[in-house]
Design a protein around this motif. Structure first.
Motif, PDB file in Angstrom:
ATOM      1  N   ILE A   3      56.328  42.085  34.285  1.00 49.92           N
ATOM      2  CA  ILE A   3      55.487  43.210  33.858  1.00 49.92           C
ATOM      3  C   ILE A   3      54.734  42.859  32.583  1.00 49.92           C
TER       4      ILE A   3
ATOM      5  N   ALA B 212      51.818  40.670  33.508  1.00 47.45           N
ATOM      6  CA  ALA B 212      50.797  41.525  34.130  1.00 47.45           C
ATOM      7  C   ALA B 212      50.041  42.309  33.067  1.00 47.45           C
TER       8      ALA B 212
ATOM      9  N   ARG C 245      47.536  40.039  31.320  1.00 45.82           N
ATOM     10  CA  ARG C 245      46.388  39.719  32.177  1.00 45.82           C
ATOM     11  C   ARG C 245      45.477  40.928  32.379  1.00 45.82           C
ATOM     12  N   ILE C 246      46.061  42.097  32.557  1.00 44.28           N
ATOM     13  CA  ILE C 246      45.251  43.301  32.735  1.00 44.28           C
ATOM     14  C   ILE C 246      44.492  43.622  31.456  1.00 44.28           C
TER      15      ILE C 246
ATOM     16  N   THR D 129      46.065  42.311  40.235  1.00 44.94           N
ATOM     17  CA  THR D 129      46.619  41.555  39.108  1.00 44.94           C
ATOM     18  C   THR D 129      48.134  41.675  39.086  1.00 44.94           C
ATOM     19  N   MET D 130      48.642  42.886  39.256  1.00 48.59           N
ATOM     20  CA  MET D 130      50.095  43.080  39.238  1.00 48.59           C
ATOM     21  C   MET D 130      50.760  42.406  40.424  1.00 48.59           C
ATOM     22  N   GLN D 131      50.152  42.477  41.597  1.00 48.20           N
ATOM     23  CA  GLN D 131      50.755  41.886  42.796  1.00 48.20           C
ATOM     24  C   GLN D 131      50.721  40.361  42.768  1.00 48.20           C
TER      25      GLN D 131
ATOM     26  N   VAL E 183      50.725  38.395  39.982  1.00 44.24           N
ATOM     27  CA  VAL E 183      51.142  37.839  38.701  1.00 44.24           C
ATOM     28  C   VAL E 183      52.089  36.652  38.878  1.00 44.24           C
TER      29      VAL E 183
END
Length: 177
Positions: A115, A118, A121-122, A161-163, A165
């Motif tokens: 997390i 993520a 990156r987000i 992005t989350m999926q 990572v």
């Protein structure tokens, strides 16, 4: 419960989730029985059936404990270390707590690492796009954003992005609401 996934009620899902997480966190049949409001024998049956169906979980637990006892530490998937100084304690309560922590730390620690990566990156993506969208809160595996209506399309970038990572043996799936 031996049911097809579409036949499982929300109450049954909640019970199965309690069994799953309880087992991985070292919960005893007595503790699971109290949590679910069932007899210790029924809880023991759930635990036995779980380990029978998911044999790799027992192997994972034993491997974690063996490594922690030998080295005094566990590691996340990304190499972050957690020390377990009481893992070989003669005090049963302290040792038991250290064992539960040793089993849990690589799982929860890796989830925390994922997390956080993520989030980084987000945040970079939002900054690069010069958006007004703001990440305002993290709660366990959830991220909360304030998103202006004209930027709602960012939801797909956040989801992807989350999926993406990290690539695991199972997919990371993300719901956006």
């Amino acid at each position: 419960l031996g049911l097809p996934i579409d036949a499982v009620t929300s109450a049954q899902r909640a019970r199965a989730k309690a069994v799953n997480f309880g087992i991985v966190y070292g919960q005893t049949p007595f503790g699971l029985a109290q949590q679910l409001g069932i007899s210790p024998d029924e809880a023991a049956g759930f635990i036995a059936k779980y380990f029978e169906q998911y044999r790799g979980v027992q192997q994972y637990i034993e491997s974690c404990l063996c490594h922690a006892r030998d080295t005094g530490v566990t590691r996340t998937l990304f190499g972050r270390i957690r020390q377990h100084p009481e893992i070989n304690s003669r005090n049963g309560m302290r040792r038991g707590m250290a064992e539960r922590t040793a089993i849990n730390s690589p799982i929860q620690g890796t989830a925390a690492d994922i997390i956080k990566i993520a989030m980084i990156r987000i945040s970079a993506e939002l900054h690069q796009r010069k958006l007004r969208t703001r990440m305002v809160l993290q709660v366990h595996d959830e991220l909360i954003f304030e998103v202006p209506e004209d930027e709602l399309t960012i939801r797909e970038v956040i989801r992807e992005t989350m999926q993406d990572v990290v690539k695991l043996n199972v997919p990371l799936t993300v719901d956006v609401k």
